[in-house]
Design an enzyme around this catalytic site. Structure first.
Site, short mmCIF file in Angstrom:
data_model
loop_
_atom_site.label_atom_id
_atom_site.label_comp_id
_atom_site.label_asym_id
_atom_site.label_seq_id
_atom_site.Cartn_x
_atom_site.Cartn_y
_atom_site.Cartn_z
N GLN A 132 33.64 135.72 -118.70
CA GLN A 132 33.16 134.35 -118.50
C GLN A 132 34.27 133.50 -117.91
OE1 GLN A 132 30.80 133.30 -122.36
NE2 GLN A 132 32.25 134.92 -122.82
N ASP A 181 39.54 132.42 -114.18
CA ASP A 181 40.96 132.34 -113.84
C ASP A 181 41.49 133.51 -113.01
OD1 ASP A 181 41.29 134.45 -115.80
OD2 ASP A 181 41.49 132.94 -117.37
N HIS A 234 30.81 133.41 -114.35
CA HIS A 234 30.81 131.99 -114.00
C HIS A 234 31.60 131.71 -112.73
CE1 HIS A 234 30.03 131.43 -118.56
NE2 HIS A 234 28.89 131.49 -117.90
N CYS A 246 32.39 126.56 -98.63
CA CYS A 246 32.13 125.32 -97.91
C CYS A 246 30.66 124.94 -98.12
CB CYS A 246 32.42 125.47 -96.43
SG CYS A 246 31.98 123.98 -95.51
N CYS A 290 29.07 124.57 -94.23
CA CYS A 290 28.78 125.71 -93.35
C CYS A 290 28.56 127.02 -94.10
CB CYS A 290 29.87 125.89 -92.29
SG CYS A 290 31.42 126.57 -92.92
N CYS A 335 37.28 122.03 -94.92
CA CYS A 335 36.95 123.42 -94.58
C CYS A 335 37.67 123.80 -93.30
CB CYS A 335 35.44 123.55 -94.40
SG CYS A 335 34.94 125.11 -93.63
N ASN A 359 38.77 138.75 -132.08
CA ASN A 359 38.79 137.31 -131.95
C ASN A 359 39.75 136.72 -132.97
OD1 ASN A 359 37.16 136.13 -129.85
ND2 ASN A 359 35.32 136.86 -130.91
N ALA A 397 44.61 138.29 -129.38
CA ALA A 397 44.23 139.30 -128.38
C ALA A 397 45.46 139.99 -127.80
CB ALA A 397 43.41 138.65 -127.26
ZN LIG Z 1 32.65 124.70 -93.40
#
Ligand SMILES: [Zn+2]
Length: 249
Positions: free
Chosen positions: A102, A105, A120, A128, A131, A149, A215, A234
């Site tokens: 999820q 990063d 995600h 962009c 476009c 862009c 966890n 972890a």
């Molecule tokens: Zn663009």
């Protein structure tokens, strides 16, 4: 947590035909990435409404500096921690089919993991909105905001799921299909609060598979759902477990 529980978890993974990992914010906290939810989380300091897609499109001058601060300055400095690295080793050894994460990063890939489903999206790409072209975020300078862009000068949006945006259907479908074919789900750093991603361990379980959970805190998976719950960091427990699965401990 007892050694017995760790041994049980290692045995489950050793006997797996097709194991997957399901990861969330908790695996990246030790890389210095703050969690989004909860006290001290990103959403306790910033208004989540500003990360709603329509708001962003209307107010890119206001939102882009926040995006840069939260997602590029902090995440850009983050490095994989021993938990990310251990999962990459497990895959390399042929004992982990894929990671369904999820997180946005990119730290699993930075650790060397090859098959990663990003539920995600990711900060590592930009799209962009004018476009439709995609770019590697590292190739986009952020000294001028919003960054134009390179192809058309239009509005770039980081390619992760904003509020009110749907989950990318192909990723959801591919991750769900994989989970249904897997017989072990290793949960790391997530309580599965966010749907539909939180259903992944259930898909494995419904297909007759087993669930191992690592966890720091108890979650709704911890009792009565996970076959083994290992409570702790972890960055400590994942390398320990992987070491046992690979026969070194
Ligand atoms: Zn663009």
């Amino acid at each position: 947590m007892s050694n017995h529980a760790m041994e049980n978890a290692a045995t489950i993974l050793k006997n797996a035909r097709c194991a997957i990992a399901f990861t969330g914010a908790g695996i990246s906290v030790e890389s210095g990435i703050p969690p989004f939810r909860g006290p001290g989380g990103v959403w306790s300091k910033h208004d989540p409404d500003k990360f709603e897609k329509t708001y962003f499109q209307r107010h890119p001058q206001e939102v882009w500096p926040l995006l840069k601060e939260i997602f590029f300055d902090t995440l850009g400095r983050a490095r994989p921690n021993p938990a990310h690295l251990a999962l990459a080793k497990l895959e390399e050894a042929g004992r982990l089919a894929a990671i369904i994460t999820q997180n946005i990063d990119g730290l699993h890939q930075a650790a060397g993991s090859k098959t990663v489903y990003e539920y995600h999206g990711s900060t590592r790409r930009m799209e962009c909105l004018d476009c439709g072209a995609f770019f590697d975020s590292a190739s986009i300078p952020l000294d001028r905001l919003p960054p134009p862009c390179p192809a058309c000068g239009g509005l770039l949006k980081p390619d992760f799921v904003f509020f009110s945006e749907p989950i990318p259907f192909e990723v959801h479908q591919a991750a769900t299909n994989l989970a249904r074919q897997s017989d072990v789900c290793l949960i790391v750093g997530t309580g599965g609060e966010v749907m539909p991603a939180g259903r992944i361990p259930h898909e494995v379980r419904n297909a007759g598979g087993k669930v191992v959970e690592i966890n720091l805190y108890e979650t709704r998976y911890s009792y009565g759902f996970s076959d083994v719950f290992l409570q702790g960091r972890a960055g400590v427990l994942v390398p320990e477990l992987v070491g046992m699965v690979m026969g070194r401990g």
